[in-house]
Design a protein around this motif. Sequence first.
Motif, mmCIF file in Angstrom:
data_model
loop_
_atom_site.group_PDB
_atom_site.id
_atom_site.type_symbol
_atom_site.label_atom_id
_atom_site.label_comp_id
_atom_site.label_asym_id
_atom_site.label_seq_id
_atom_site.Cartn_x
_atom_site.Cartn_y
_atom_site.Cartn_z
ATOM 1 N N PRO A 169 -35.348 49.533 150.628
ATOM 2 C CA PRO A 169 -34.264 48.600 150.287
ATOM 3 C C PRO A 169 -34.676 47.559 149.251
ATOM 4 O O PRO A 169 -33.919 47.256 148.329
ATOM 5 N N ARG A 170 -35.889 47.011 149.380
ATOM 6 C CA ARG A 170 -36.359 46.025 148.396
ATOM 7 C C ARG A 170 -36.586 46.659 147.033
ATOM 8 O O ARG A 170 -36.300 46.058 145.994
ATOM 9 N N LEU A 171 -37.093 47.893 147.040
ATOM 10 C CA LEU A 171 -37.342 48.574 145.773
ATOM 11 C C LEU A 171 -36.032 48.892 145.053
ATOM 12 O O LEU A 171 -35.920 48.717 143.836
ATOM 13 N N LEU A 172 -35.020 49.318 145.792
ATOM 14 C CA LEU A 172 -33.737 49.628 145.165
ATOM 15 C C LEU A 172 -33.060 48.375 144.614
ATOM 16 O O LEU A 172 -32.425 48.417 143.551
ATOM 17 N N LEU A 173 -33.188 47.262 145.329
ATOM 18 C CA LEU A 173 -32.648 46.003 144.806
ATOM 19 C C LEU A 173 -33.378 45.592 143.536
ATOM 20 O O LEU A 173 -32.760 45.079 142.589
ATOM 21 N N TYR A 174 -34.678 45.828 143.491
ATOM 22 C CA TYR A 174 -35.468 45.550 142.292
ATOM 23 C C TYR A 174 -34.989 46.413 141.122
ATOM 24 O O TYR A 174 -34.811 45.925 140.003
ATOM 25 N N ARG A 202 -31.715 45.149 139.709
ATOM 26 C CA ARG A 202 -31.830 43.953 138.873
ATOM 27 C C ARG A 202 -32.509 44.234 137.538
ATOM 28 O O ARG A 202 -32.094 43.682 136.504
ATOM 29 N N HIS A 203 -33.548 45.076 137.549
ATOM 30 C CA HIS A 203 -34.371 45.254 136.355
ATOM 31 C C HIS A 203 -34.060 46.526 135.578
ATOM 32 O O HIS A 203 -34.478 46.637 134.420
ATOM 33 N N ALA A 204 -33.387 47.474 136.194
ATOM 34 C CA ALA A 204 -33.031 48.713 135.486
ATOM 35 C C ALA A 204 -31.635 49.164 135.908
ATOM 36 O O ALA A 204 -31.453 50.261 136.433
ATOM 37 N N PRO A 205 -30.629 48.304 135.704
ATOM 38 C CA PRO A 205 -29.280 48.615 136.209
ATOM 39 C C PRO A 205 -28.665 49.856 135.579
ATOM 40 O O PRO A 205 -27.778 50.476 136.167
ATOM 41 N N GLN A 206 -29.130 50.215 134.381
ATOM 42 C CA GLN A 206 -28.560 51.367 133.711
ATOM 43 C C GLN A 206 -29.135 52.690 134.214
ATOM 44 O O GLN A 206 -28.581 53.756 133.947
ATOM 45 N N ALA A 207 -30.247 52.641 134.928
ATOM 46 C CA ALA A 207 -30.897 53.862 135.406
ATOM 47 C C ALA A 207 -30.198 54.368 136.667
ATOM 48 O O ALA A 207 -29.935 53.606 137.596
ATOM 49 N N ARG A 208 -29.922 55.653 136.683
ATOM 50 C CA ARG A 208 -29.220 56.257 137.820
ATOM 51 C C ARG A 208 -30.235 56.983 138.701
ATOM 52 O O ARG A 208 -31.072 57.734 138.220
ATOM 53 N N LEU A 257 -37.001 53.866 135.168
ATOM 54 C CA LEU A 257 -37.462 53.488 136.495
ATOM 55 C C LEU A 257 -38.988 53.426 136.550
ATOM 56 O O LEU A 257 -39.559 52.516 137.153
ATOM 57 N N TRP A 258 -39.621 54.378 135.898
ATOM 58 C CA TRP A 258 -41.090 54.407 135.909
ATOM 59 C C TRP A 258 -41.674 53.192 135.193
ATOM 60 O O TRP A 258 -42.659 52.605 135.636
ATOM 61 N N GLU A 259 -41.058 52.826 134.096
ATOM 62 C CA GLU A 259 -41.514 51.635 133.376
ATOM 63 C C GLU A 259 -41.373 50.383 134.241
ATOM 64 O O GLU A 259 -42.243 49.504 134.248
ATOM 65 N N SER A 260 -40.278 50.293 134.976
ATOM 66 C CA SER A 260 -40.067 49.107 135.814
ATOM 67 C C SER A 260 -41.076 49.044 136.957
ATOM 68 O O SER A 260 -41.426 47.959 137.432
ATOM 69 N N ASP A 284 -44.035 47.082 136.015
ATOM 70 C CA ASP A 284 -43.812 45.671 135.701
ATOM 71 C C ASP A 284 -44.174 44.810 136.910
ATOM 72 O O ASP A 284 -45.343 44.546 137.167
ATOM 73 N N ARG A 285 -43.191 44.388 137.670
ATOM 74 C CA ARG A 285 -43.460 43.568 138.856
ATOM 75 C C ARG A 285 -42.629 44.045 140.044
ATOM 76 O O ARG A 285 -41.711 43.340 140.502
ATOM 77 N N PRO A 286 -42.939 45.227 140.570
ATOM 78 C CA PRO A 286 -42.169 45.717 141.713
ATOM 79 C C PRO A 286 -42.412 44.868 142.951
ATOM 80 O O PRO A 286 -43.413 44.134 143.020
ATOM 81 N N PRO A 287 -41.517 44.892 143.917
ATOM 82 C CA PRO A 287 -41.708 44.066 145.123
ATOM 83 C C PRO A 287 -42.963 44.475 145.884
ATOM 84 O O PRO A 287 -43.375 45.638 145.870
ATOM 85 N N LYS A 288 -43.553 43.521 146.555
ATOM 86 C CA LYS A 288 -44.761 43.788 147.335
ATOM 87 C C LYS A 288 -44.425 44.616 148.556
ATOM 88 O O LYS A 288 -43.378 44.492 149.157
ATOM 89 N N VAL A 289 -45.366 45.459 148.903
ATOM 90 C CA VAL A 289 -45.196 46.301 150.105
ATOM 91 C C VAL A 289 -45.312 45.422 151.341
ATOM 92 O O VAL A 289 -46.167 44.547 151.396
#
Length: 301
Positions: A106-111, A114-120, A290-293, A296-301
Motif C-alpha cells: 500500500p505504501r509503495l503504490l501510494l508512492y 505521487r511520483h509516477a502518476p502516468q505509469a500504469r 516505475l523502475w526509475e522511481s 529515487d526515494r521509495p518508502p521504507k520497509v
Amino acid sequence: MKIEWIEDFLALIEAGTFSQGAERRHVTQPAFSRRIRQLEEWLGVELIDRHSPRLTLLPHAQAYEASLRDWLAHLYALRGRIRADAAHGPRGILTTQHTLTVSYLPRLLLYFRRHAPQARLQVKSSDRNECIRDFQRGAADLLLCSEPDGAPLFVERTNVQRVQLGTEQLVPVCAADLFGQPVFDLDSKAPLPVIGYEPNSFLGGMLSSPYWLDLQRHYDIELVCETSFTIGIRELTLSGLGIGWLPHGLIESHLLTGKLVSLAERLGGPMLMVACYRQPDVGAASVDTLWESLHDRPPKV
C-alpha cells in the motif's frame, strides 16, 4: 455465437421466468425465448427442461453455469484491458507475495501514485513461490519479494536487475495483558505456546535451523498451530493463543498501540530483505518509469 445469448441465459436464471428475464433484458418475450433457443442450437444441447411447470435447468446447464459467468467476466475484463492499453499504452505487471501485499505494497503504490502518476501498473498477489515462477516465465515485469538476508534471488542471471528496498525482522510477539506486559512469561518453566509456520513455507524456512534449534535448547516449545497463512498467525497471536514470528511491517501498528508486545530483545529473530526485480529488455514505458522511481526515494520497509 453472440455474447448477448450468454447474457440472456444468465438473466433467465436470475429472473426465474422467461417473462421476467425478457423484462430484464429489455426485449419482448418471444425475442428473448428465440435467443435462448439460438444459444442451445449453437451449443448443440438443450439447457432448459421445458416439460417442467417451473424454470428448471438441465443437469449439464447447472454444472456449467459458474463457468459461463467466469468466462463472461474474463471476456469483459479483457475488453477493458485492451481498451486501456490502446488509449494509454501497456501496463507494467508487478507480482508480490501476500504478506507484502498487506504490509508494504500500500505504501509503495501510494508512492508510485505521487511520483509516477502516468505509469500504469497491475498487481498480482500470490504465494511467494508462485510469484517467483510467474516472474521467471515472463508473466510479470516486476517481482517484489522478501529474501533471506544476504541471499538474493537470481544471482546466476546477470541480466535481471535488482533494487533492495530495505530490511525487516521476523519479530517474535505475543498479546499484551491489561498492564501492557506479555501474556507469556519467558522465565517460567511452563512450555511456550507457539503459532508456527509450515516447514516448507518461506517463513518456515527462515525460522528453521540454526535459529529454531537454538530456541529449543533454551525453551520447552509447545506447537499450538502450524500454518503458512501469515495473517492467520497474526490474528491467532492477537487472540493470546501463543507466540508468533511476524514481519515487522505487518505488525508495526499493533506494536505501537500495545496490542502486541515484542519479545525480540529476549528471543531475537531472523532478518529479511525486501527487494524488487525487473525483467531484462522490458520495453513498456510504464515499467521504465516505475523502475526509475524505485531508485529515487521509495518508502521504507
